[in-house]
Design an enzyme around this catalytic site. Structure first.
Site, PDB file in Angstrom:
ATOM      1  N   HIS A  84       0.830  -1.212   0.000  1.00 15.14           N
ATOM      2  CA  HIS A  84       0.000   0.000   0.000  1.00 15.14           C
ATOM      3  C   HIS A  84       0.860   1.256   0.000  1.00 15.14           C
ATOM      4  O   HIS A  84       0.613   2.198  -0.735  1.00 15.14           O
ATOM      5  CB  HIS A  84      -0.886   0.024   1.243  1.00 15.14           C
ATOM      6  CG  HIS A  84      -1.985  -0.971   1.180  1.00 15.14           C
ATOM      7  ND1 HIS A  84      -2.900  -0.977   0.157  1.00 15.14           N
ATOM      8  CD2 HIS A  84      -2.326  -1.986   2.000  1.00 15.14           C
ATOM      9  CE1 HIS A  84      -3.756  -1.965   0.358  1.00 15.14           C
ATOM     10  NE2 HIS A  84      -3.428  -2.595   1.459  1.00 15.14           N
ATOM     11  N   GLU A  96      -2.931   3.315 -31.864  1.00 10.40           N
ATOM     12  CA  GLU A  96      -2.588   2.148 -31.053  1.00 10.40           C
ATOM     13  C   GLU A  96      -2.540   0.867 -31.853  1.00 10.40           C
ATOM     14  O   GLU A  96      -2.189  -0.183 -31.331  1.00 10.40           O
ATOM     15  CB  GLU A  96      -3.655   1.935 -29.965  1.00 10.40           C
ATOM     16  CG  GLU A  96      -3.911   3.118 -29.093  1.00 10.40           C
ATOM     17  CD  GLU A  96      -5.153   2.905 -28.252  1.00 10.40           C
ATOM     18  OE1 GLU A  96      -4.994   2.430 -27.117  1.00 10.40           O
ATOM     19  OE2 GLU A  96      -6.265   3.195 -28.718  1.00 10.40           O
ATOM     20  N   ASP A 101      -0.098  -0.038 -25.989  1.00 12.50           N
ATOM     21  CA  ASP A 101      -0.879  -0.939 -26.822  1.00 12.50           C
ATOM     22  C   ASP A 101      -0.263  -1.097 -28.204  1.00 12.50           C
ATOM     23  O   ASP A 101      -0.273  -2.188 -28.771  1.00 12.50           O
ATOM     24  CB  ASP A 101      -2.329  -0.443 -26.949  1.00 12.50           C
ATOM     25  CG  ASP A 101      -3.211  -1.102 -25.891  1.00 12.50           C
ATOM     26  OD1 ASP A 101      -2.761  -2.103 -25.299  1.00 12.50           O
ATOM     27  OD2 ASP A 101      -4.335  -0.622 -25.665  1.00 12.50           O
ATOM     28  N   CYS A 132       1.306   9.264 -25.658  1.00 13.03           N
ATOM     29  CA  CYS A 132       0.781   9.147 -24.295  1.00 13.03           C
ATOM     30  C   CYS A 132       0.996   7.747 -23.728  1.00 13.03           C
ATOM     31  O   CYS A 132       0.209   7.266 -22.946  1.00 13.03           O
ATOM     32  CB  CYS A 132      -0.695   9.516 -24.262  1.00 13.03           C
ATOM     33  SG  CYS A 132      -1.699   8.539 -25.375  1.00 13.03           S
TER      34      CYS A 132
END
Lengths: 96, 566
Positions: B190, B425, B449, B496
């Protein structure tokens, strides 16, 4: 009379902290008493206990057996199936 | 004083420097007095402690949603469930029956389940941490002990602890804390996840050696190098730039020869916007809208979406926010959508394929909200379509935008048709990039991707991780082809994917001609710094040399030799 259903776990993280919390919450929102176990095992455990549910260690893609006993069995099982087949995993940067 | 170095696992590409404050969350309980325990009184005390803990957890959950994100707050749902677990209630009750006061009863009731989880592996072991966290919270309320207030530490504090629980990290104020380090924990703990969300320098899993570091010591947390340096030399101190003082560049940056490169952030949660701004992002290059649609029973309304988009635009009044339309498929089903169970969801019905198919209604509602927001929000909105593979898909999407605009016009509602673009992509999009660019204002390359589809490597498969490297010549050539197509058609070109956030690749990407780079918030300052050291003309020469490479090793070598700033 009780009702039984086998559900395949969808969330990527399996029946762990987050999906498990939502699952237990859904159990306790209903009147029926619910038991959960691995589909391929006879042992069942209390589905209303976070400790019991997370200690199953059920992973994504695994089948779990749910048994509900009470006045709202079908509604309970429907709600639990929704939780177990929802995907709430965060989309991270790997999702580009 | 000579410097000492400790190693652990760094979890963010950050370094910070500050003064050590030790934080310990669990206090030893004194032995129970030999006073007779009254069953009802102790049960009542336990019930009160549970009630207080519940209120506190709900407040911390709300605080986390606001400051960090919805996802990070979900751990509190788990804690709330542990708190009301019947096993714990029964255990506490039977311990009180055995004459134990409530605080000792709590310790005993939690001991079994904690031990059970500790013996398990990986993620299951983390549940033991959750249980300890809940236990310590209850004991604290029962004994009335105060905790070090992590929310009001002096500025420039480095927190050291055995471990930091979710409720601990939720209180850390990233503007005051220079970093933290823990004895236990790994990349997925965490604490590590929180550090990444808040762009905090953090080193976890240092081991027991950490206890050798004294309170008030001066320490460098070098998360990038996986190390802590105590009593750093002057050089080391100078070399560590704190992101809040030196690193953040609030204005857009240019290369040495004056070419402006827009550096934006990828955002997947509304709460990340402010963080993006404070780290110096010029805008948002990828605003993922899935968070609006996941974890709910029904789709968000047009008005709810509109308000969310306007708020995002208001965070960047002088910047651009590129919103990606809903990108969902068989691997991330949504309860209220009928997503087929596909054998290969990454090659199935997802992204624009669903928006133009079964989810047309959702798509139109989202476009209505976006066109209205474009008229009312302060910043500049752009809309981007995911997973386009053919020019005709784009044509249909653009027709839908026009139809939505016509309807708004008829209704007399304020709207603006914003900048429109395509996320590149798929190999299909790369090879038809000229035809795509001719129809829109911009293209943005989603390298994660695109690498998956060009190199035919599943994203989660570690066995092919080596192939899934954007520095492969095939990838460089795909990027180059896309950039050329965009510029020939007067469209701007961005990136991106994760590749955009690697400062060691910034020179290559500037050299290839990218106008905009969008990345995880945490790498924005480093990439902005890198841009300012680059000469774009030289970078273009180096890039054309790298483009001629045949192997990845050659690419890497050429990138390194070209990087005069390394």
């Amino acid at each position: 009379m009780s009702s039984e259903r086998t559900v395949t776990i969808v969330p990527e993280s399996g029946l762990h902290a987050r999906p498990a919390a939502k699952f237990v919450e859904a159990v306790n929102d209903h009147e029926s008493d619910v038991q959960i176990g691995h589909a391929d095992a006879d042992e069942l455990t209390a589905a209303g206990s976070m400790i019991a549910v997370t200690s199953l260690g059920a992973e994504s893609g695994e089948d779990v057996r749910l048994i509900a006993d009470g006045p709202d069995e079908q509604a309970t099982l429907d709600a639990l199936e929704r939780v177990l087949t929802a995907s709430g995993d965060q989309l991270t940067d790997t999702d580009i | 004083m000579s410097e000492r170095t400790f190693t652990g696992t760094g979890v963010t590409p950050r370094s910070g420097v500050g003064t050590v404050v030790w934080y310990s969350s669990d206090d030893e309980l004194p032995d129970p007095d030999d006073v007779a325990v009254e069953f009802d009184v102790e049960c009542e005390r336990f019930a009160d402690a549970c009630e207080t803990a519940r209120t506190e957890l709900e407040a911390e959950r709300a605080q986390t949603i606001e400051h960090v994100g919805e996802q990070e707050a979900e751990v509190f749902d788990a804690h709330l469930q542990f708190l009301s677990d019947p096993q714990i209630e029964d255990g506490v009750e039977s311990a009180i029956e055995d004459e134990l006061p409530a605080e000792h009863a709590v310790q005993r009731a939690f001991a079994g389940p904690i031990e059970q989880f500790e013996g398990m592996d990986g993620r299951m072991a983390e549940r033991a941490d959750d249980l300890r966290d809940v236990r310590d919270r209850l004991v604290r309320h029962l004994t009335g002990t105060e905790r070090v207030d992590l929310g009001s530490l002096p500025e420039g504090t480095v927190v050291l602890a055995e471990r930091l629980t979710p409720s601990d990290t939720a209180q850390l104020d990233p503007d005051r804390v220079a970093g933290f380090a823990t004895v236990t924990g790994g990349r997925t703990s965490h604490a590590a996840i929180f550090a990444r969300s808040l762009a905090l320098p953090a080193v976890v899993g240092v081991g027991d050696e950490l206890y050798e570091i004294a309170e008030d010591a001066t320490i460098v947390v070098d998360s990038e190098e996986d190390e802590l340096v105590v009593d750093p030399s002057d050089e080391r101190w100078e070399a560590t730039q704190t992101p809040n003082e030196v690193d953040v560049r609030e204005k857009p940056v240019t290369t040495v020869d004056g070419i402006e490169i827009e550096i934006a952030a990828n955002v997947g949660q509304h709460a990340e916007l402010e963080r993006a701004k404070s780290q110096g992002a010029d805008g948002v290059g990828l605003y993922r809208t899935e968070f609006l649609f996941l974890n709910r029973e029904a789709a968000p309304s047009e008005d709810e979406q509109y308000e969310t988009y306007v708020e995002a635009l208001d965070v960047f009044p002088n910047g651009r926010v590129v919103v990606r339309t809903l990108d969902i498929g068989g691997d991330k089903p949504v309860p209220y959508l009928d997503c087929p169970d596909e054998k290969n969801p990454f090659l199935g019905e997802r992204g624009i394929r669903r928006s133009l198919g079964p989810d047309t209604d959702l798509f139109e509602t989202q476009l209505r909200a976006l066109l209205r927001a474009a008229a009312d929000g302060s910043g500049q909105l752009s809309i981007m379509f995911p997973l386009v593979a053919t020019p005709e898909e784009l044509t249909t999407a653009l027709e839908t935008v026009s139809a939505v605009a016509d309807t708004l016009e008829e209704e007399g509602v304020d709207y603006v048709v914003p900048e429109l673009g395509v996320m590149i992509e798929t190999p299909g999009a790369v090879f038809t990039a000229p035809e795509l660019a001719a129809q829109v204002d911009f293209l943005s390359i989603g390298t994660n991707d695109l690498t998956q589809y060009i190199m035919a490597t599943a994203r989660e498969n570690e066995h092919v991780a080596d192939l899934r490297d954007p520095r492969r010549p095939a990838m460089l050539r795909a990027i180059d082809r896309t950039v050329g197509a965009a510029h020939k058609n007067d469209a701007w070109i961005g990136m991106c994917g994760e590749m955009a956030g690697n400062p060691q690749l910034t020179e290559l990407l500037v050299g290839l001609g990218l106008d905009e780079l969008s990345m995880s918030v945490v790498t924005v300052p480093d990439v902005k710094a890198a841009v300012q050291t680059i000469d774009a003309t030289e970078a273009a020469e180096h890039a054309s040399y790298a483009l001629k490479a045949v192997t990845r090793e050659q690419v890497i070598k050429r990138i390194q030799s070209g990087n005069c700033n390394q």
